[in-house]
Write a protein that holds these residues in place. Structure first.
Motif, PDB file in Angstrom:
ATOM      1  N   GLU A 208       0.766  -1.319   0.172  1.00 36.09           N
ATOM      2  CA  GLU A 208       0.062   0.086   0.017  1.00 36.09           C
ATOM      3  C   GLU A 208       0.712   1.263  -0.144  1.00 36.09           C
ATOM      4  OE1 GLU A 208      -3.142   0.075  -0.398  1.00 36.09           O
ATOM      5  OE2 GLU A 208      -3.776  -2.241   0.022  1.00 36.09           O
ATOM      6  N   ALA A 209       2.122   1.084   0.321  1.00 38.92           N
ATOM      7  CA  ALA A 209       2.809   2.430   0.772  1.00 38.92           C
ATOM      8  C   ALA A 209       3.042   3.011  -0.799  1.00 38.92           C
ATOM      9  CB  ALA A 209       3.958   2.261   1.433  1.00 38.92           C
ATOM     10  N   GLY A 210       3.376   2.412  -1.778  1.00 36.65           N
ATOM     11  CA  GLY A 210       3.844   3.056  -2.899  1.00 36.65           C
ATOM     12  C   GLY A 210       5.330   3.471  -3.102  1.00 36.65           C
ATOM     13  N   LEU A 211       6.206   2.815  -2.266  1.00 37.97           N
ATOM     14  CA  LEU A 211       7.550   3.338  -2.256  1.00 37.97           C
ATOM     15  C   LEU A 211       8.330   1.884  -2.000  1.00 37.97           C
ATOM     16  CD1 LEU A 211       7.695   6.403   0.289  1.00 37.97           C
ATOM     17  CD2 LEU A 211       8.178   6.124  -2.081  1.00 37.97           C
ATOM     18  N   PRO A 212       9.548   1.813  -2.128  1.00 37.76           N
ATOM     19  CA  PRO A 212      10.251   0.746  -1.523  1.00 37.76           C
ATOM     20  C   PRO A 212      10.429   0.438  -0.146  1.00 37.76           C
ATOM     21  CG  PRO A 212      11.417   2.071  -3.300  1.00 37.76           C
ATOM     22  CD  PRO A 212      10.285   2.852  -2.879  1.00 37.76           C
ATOM     23  N   VAL A 213      10.276  -0.603   0.468  1.00 37.81           N
ATOM     24  CA  VAL A 213      10.294  -0.695   1.730  1.00 37.81           C
ATOM     25  C   VAL A 213      11.414  -1.430   2.307  1.00 37.81           C
ATOM     26  CG1 VAL A 213       9.311  -1.999   3.649  1.00 37.81           C
ATOM     27  CG2 VAL A 213       7.674  -0.784   1.624  1.00 37.81           C
ATOM     28  N   ILE A 214      12.075  -0.899   3.399  1.00 37.84           N
ATOM     29  CA  ILE A 214      13.293  -1.304   3.950  1.00 37.84           C
ATOM     30  C   ILE A 214      12.720  -2.116   5.460  1.00 37.84           C
ATOM     31  CG2 ILE A 214      15.290  -1.344   5.473  1.00 37.84           C
ATOM     32  CD1 ILE A 214      14.446   1.525   2.424  1.00 37.84           C
ATOM     33  N   ALA A 215      12.430  -3.371   5.600  1.00 32.54           N
ATOM     34  CA  ALA A 215      12.142  -3.997   6.857  1.00 32.54           C
ATOM     35  C   ALA A 215      13.040  -3.707   8.004  1.00 32.54           C
ATOM     36  CB  ALA A 215      11.631  -5.411   6.450  1.00 32.54           C
ATOM     37  N   ALA A 216      12.472  -3.676   9.164  1.00 29.59           N
ATOM     38  CA  ALA A 216      13.310  -3.413  10.427  1.00 29.59           C
ATOM     39  C   ALA A 216      12.483  -3.742  11.695  1.00 29.59           C
ATOM     40  CB  ALA A 216      13.701  -1.845  10.409  1.00 29.59           C
ATOM     41  N   GLY A 217      13.104  -4.651  12.488  1.00 23.60           N
ATOM     42  CA  GLY A 217      12.496  -4.884  13.928  1.00 23.60           C
ATOM     43  C   GLY A 217      12.737  -6.327  14.198  1.00 23.60           C
ATOM     44  N   GLY A 218      13.830  -6.648  15.069  1.00 22.10           N
ATOM     45  CA  GLY A 218      13.885  -7.940  15.475  1.00 22.10           C
ATOM     46  C   GLY A 218      14.565  -8.802  14.686  1.00 22.10           C
ATOM     47  N   LEU A 219      15.200  -8.011  13.510  1.00 24.36           N
ATOM     48  CA  LEU A 219      15.871  -9.001  12.371  1.00 24.36           C
ATOM     49  C   LEU A 219      17.242  -9.099  12.874  1.00 24.36           C
ATOM     50  CD1 LEU A 219      14.373  -7.424   9.240  1.00 24.36           C
ATOM     51  CD2 LEU A 219      13.270  -9.202  10.738  1.00 24.36           C
ATOM     52  N   MET A 220      17.630 -10.679  12.852  1.00 26.74           N
ATOM     53  CA  MET A 220      19.009 -10.843  13.376  1.00 26.74           C
ATOM     54  C   MET A 220      19.848 -11.605  12.569  1.00 26.74           C
ATOM     55  SD  MET A 220      19.059  -9.385  16.541  1.00 26.74           S
ATOM     56  CE  MET A 220      20.670 -10.028  17.096  1.00 26.74           C
ATOM     57  N   ASP A 221      19.461 -12.164  11.583  1.00 21.81           N
ATOM     58  CA  ASP A 221      20.207 -13.044  10.886  1.00 21.81           C
ATOM     59  C   ASP A 221      19.853 -13.357   9.173  1.00 21.81           C
ATOM     60  OD1 ASP A 221      17.923 -14.749  10.726  1.00 21.81           O
ATOM     61  OD2 ASP A 221      18.697 -16.229  12.360  1.00 21.81           O
ATOM     62  N   GLY A 222      20.677 -14.046   8.490  1.00 21.65           N
ATOM     63  CA  GLY A 222      20.365 -14.134   7.156  1.00 21.65           C
ATOM     64  C   GLY A 222      18.927 -14.627   6.728  1.00 21.65           C
ATOM     65  N   GLN A 223      18.470 -15.711   7.660  1.00 24.98           N
ATOM     66  CA  GLN A 223      16.863 -16.191   7.266  1.00 24.98           C
ATOM     67  C   GLN A 223      16.138 -15.140   7.551  1.00 24.98           C
ATOM     68  OE1 GLN A 223      16.752 -19.474  10.149  1.00 24.98           O
ATOM     69  NE2 GLN A 223      17.620 -20.817   8.616  1.00 24.98           N
ATOM     70  N   ARG A 330      20.685 -13.535  19.662  1.00 27.69           N
ATOM     71  CA  ARG A 330      20.825 -14.052  18.476  1.00 27.69           C
ATOM     72  C   ARG A 330      22.137 -13.492  17.566  1.00 27.69           C
ATOM     73  NH1 ARG A 330      17.223 -15.085  14.436  1.00 27.69           N
ATOM     74  NH2 ARG A 330      15.776 -13.440  15.268  1.00 27.69           N
ATOM     75  N   GLY A 331      22.471 -12.432  18.088  1.00 26.70           N
ATOM     76  CA  GLY A 331      23.631 -11.788  17.499  1.00 26.70           C
ATOM     77  C   GLY A 331      24.757 -12.442  17.297  1.00 26.70           C
ATOM     78  N   MET A 332      25.713 -11.972  16.170  1.00 24.18           N
ATOM     79  CA  MET A 332      26.996 -12.653  16.021  1.00 24.18           C
ATOM     80  C   MET A 332      28.056 -11.616  16.389  1.00 24.18           C
ATOM     81  SD  MET A 332      26.120 -13.542  12.236  1.00 24.18           S
ATOM     82  CE  MET A 332      25.098 -12.548  11.930  1.00 24.18           C
ATOM     83  N   LYS A 333      29.112 -12.318  17.042  1.00 23.44           N
ATOM     84  CA  LYS A 333      30.349 -11.436  17.331  1.00 23.44           C
ATOM     85  C   LYS A 333      31.280 -11.533  16.364  1.00 23.44           C
ATOM     86  CE  LYS A 333      29.757 -12.622  22.238  1.00 23.44           C
ATOM     87  NZ  LYS A 333      30.645 -13.359  23.402  1.00 23.44           N
ATOM     88  N   GLY A 334      32.202 -10.530  16.403  1.00 23.76           N
ATOM     89  CA  GLY A 334      33.309 -10.542  15.247  1.00 23.76           C
ATOM     90  C   GLY A 334      33.175  -8.937  14.716  1.00 23.76           C
ATOM     91  N   ASP A 335      33.840  -8.874  13.651  1.00 21.75           N
ATOM     92  CA  ASP A 335      33.995  -7.400  13.092  1.00 21.75           C
ATOM     93  C   ASP A 335      32.591  -7.495  12.069  1.00 21.75           C
ATOM     94  OD1 ASP A 335      34.633  -8.722  10.605  1.00 21.75           O
ATOM     95  OD2 ASP A 335      36.876  -8.225  11.331  1.00 21.75           O
TER      96      ASP A 335
END
Length: 350
Positions: A208-223, A330-335
């Motif tokens: 519905e937004a008519g714009l490209p959407v960048i999803a955000a919130g609780g996303l932690m890994d590639g899946q 669920r975060g990863m350590k490292g650089d």
């Protein structure tokens, strides 16, 4: 539309590092951008001088696109009765650490909307992407940024906010779901909040937004990233996943608490605006107070920062703003480069 916005930003991977004021650094932003994503600087708490220096330092580390983020909150109304009562309520906490609370609460962060000082810095430094939280800049500021050829994005927590962003001529919208760590980007913090999940909000805005959407919130890994892309998102924005990176400014107590994971809580007590934090002594104390007792943002944050400083001086780290999404732990350590490689691999390649 998905690929076109990435092309417009001239980035390769649909992975955005969340700006995270107080945690993001030039080294972190540059590393994410060098790895093919979009690194970001959280400049909502910065003066014009500090913002210019942060952008300068980042541009010295990478020639790739970066995102600079600012706050667009309205000026905090002064309510002396509420502020005095809040100071009184917190006085015993300060006393526990041999300190006194501030006598008054100041508006410690100036909104991008309230001055053109930050606008002038952006027009001078020309970062590729400029993003906004808590609302939108003034019309003349948006016009100046668009005329400079910069890509503009902003956070939305609802379809109505996303439509305001589209109507203002922005290029993309960040769908900030209820699970997101840090400050909720809702335009009117005292108004109704639909509390849509990242999945539900992303689906809605894609349709519905008519714009490209960048999803955000609780996303932690590639899946998680792959799931958002499969829903039609142009990219995924991750914040908590990068807090543990060696390049972030998170202190050791924050890193250790994050590694333990566990419960997070949406609270106003730390800053005066809804924000998702790892549960700690400050959030626990704040549960005893109704939202109406907390002074407006960022005046409440003036006290919160003073309390954290007093506590840390006595070795207590449970009063910090340990912002985290619901995927904490669920975060990863490292650089950052290692984290980026792991995200791409986990997403099955991007």
């Amino acid at each position: 539309m998905t690929q076109s916005i990435l092309n417009q930003m001239t980035i390769v991977l649909p992975i955005f590092q969340a700006p995270m004021a107080g945690v993001s650094t030039p080294a972190l932003a540059a590393a994410v951008s060098e790895a093919g994503g979009l690194g970001a600087l959280g400049l909502g708490a910065s003066s014009a001088t500090a913002a210019r220096q942060a952008i300068t330092d980042t541009q010295a580390l990478t020639k790739k696109p970066i995102n600079v983020n600012f706050f667009c909150h309205p000026p905090a109304p002064r309510n002396e009765a509420v502020e005095t009562a809040w100071i009184h309520s917190a006085s015993p906490l300060f006393a526990d650490f041999g300190a006194a609370p501030p006598s008054t609460l100041e508006e410690i962060y100036i909104s991008f909307r309230e001055t053109d000082d930050l606008l002038r810095v952006v027009l001078e430094m020309r970062p590729a992407v400029v993003s906004f939280h808590f609302g939108l800049p003034r019309a003349h500021q948006i016009t100046a940024l668009r005329n400079a050829g910069l890509v503009l994005i902003a956070s939305a927590t609802s379809l109505s906010e996303a439509r305001m962003i589209a109507d203002a001529g922005f290029h993309a919208v960040i769908a900030q779901g209820w699970e997101a760590g840090g400050h909720r980007g809702i335009f009117e913090p005292d108004g109704p909040d639909e509390r849509l999940s990242t999945d539900d909000l992303t689906r809605l805005l894609v349709q519905e937004a008519g714009l490209p959407v960048i999803a955000a919130g609780g996303l932690m890994d590639g899946q998680d990233i792959r799931r958002m892309l499969d829903m039609g998102a142009a990219a995924a924005q991750l914040g908590t996943a990068f807090v543990g990176c060696t390049e972030s400014a998170a202190d050791q107590a924050y890193r250790e608490r994050l590694a333990k994971g566990g419960k997070t809580e949406m609270t106003r007590v730390i800053s005066g605006r809804p924000a998702r934090c790892l549960t700690n002594r400050f959030t626990g104390w704040g549960q005893a107070f109704p939202e109406t007792d907390v002074p407006a943002y960022p005046r409440a944050y003036d006290l919160g920062k003073a309390l954290n400083a007093a506590a840390k001086a006595r070795g207590e780290t449970g009063y910090g703003a340990q912002w985290a999404g619901t995927g904490a732990g669920r975060g990863m350590k490292g650089d950052a480069a290692e984290v980026m490689r792991a995200l791409v691999t986990g997403a099955g390649g991007l």
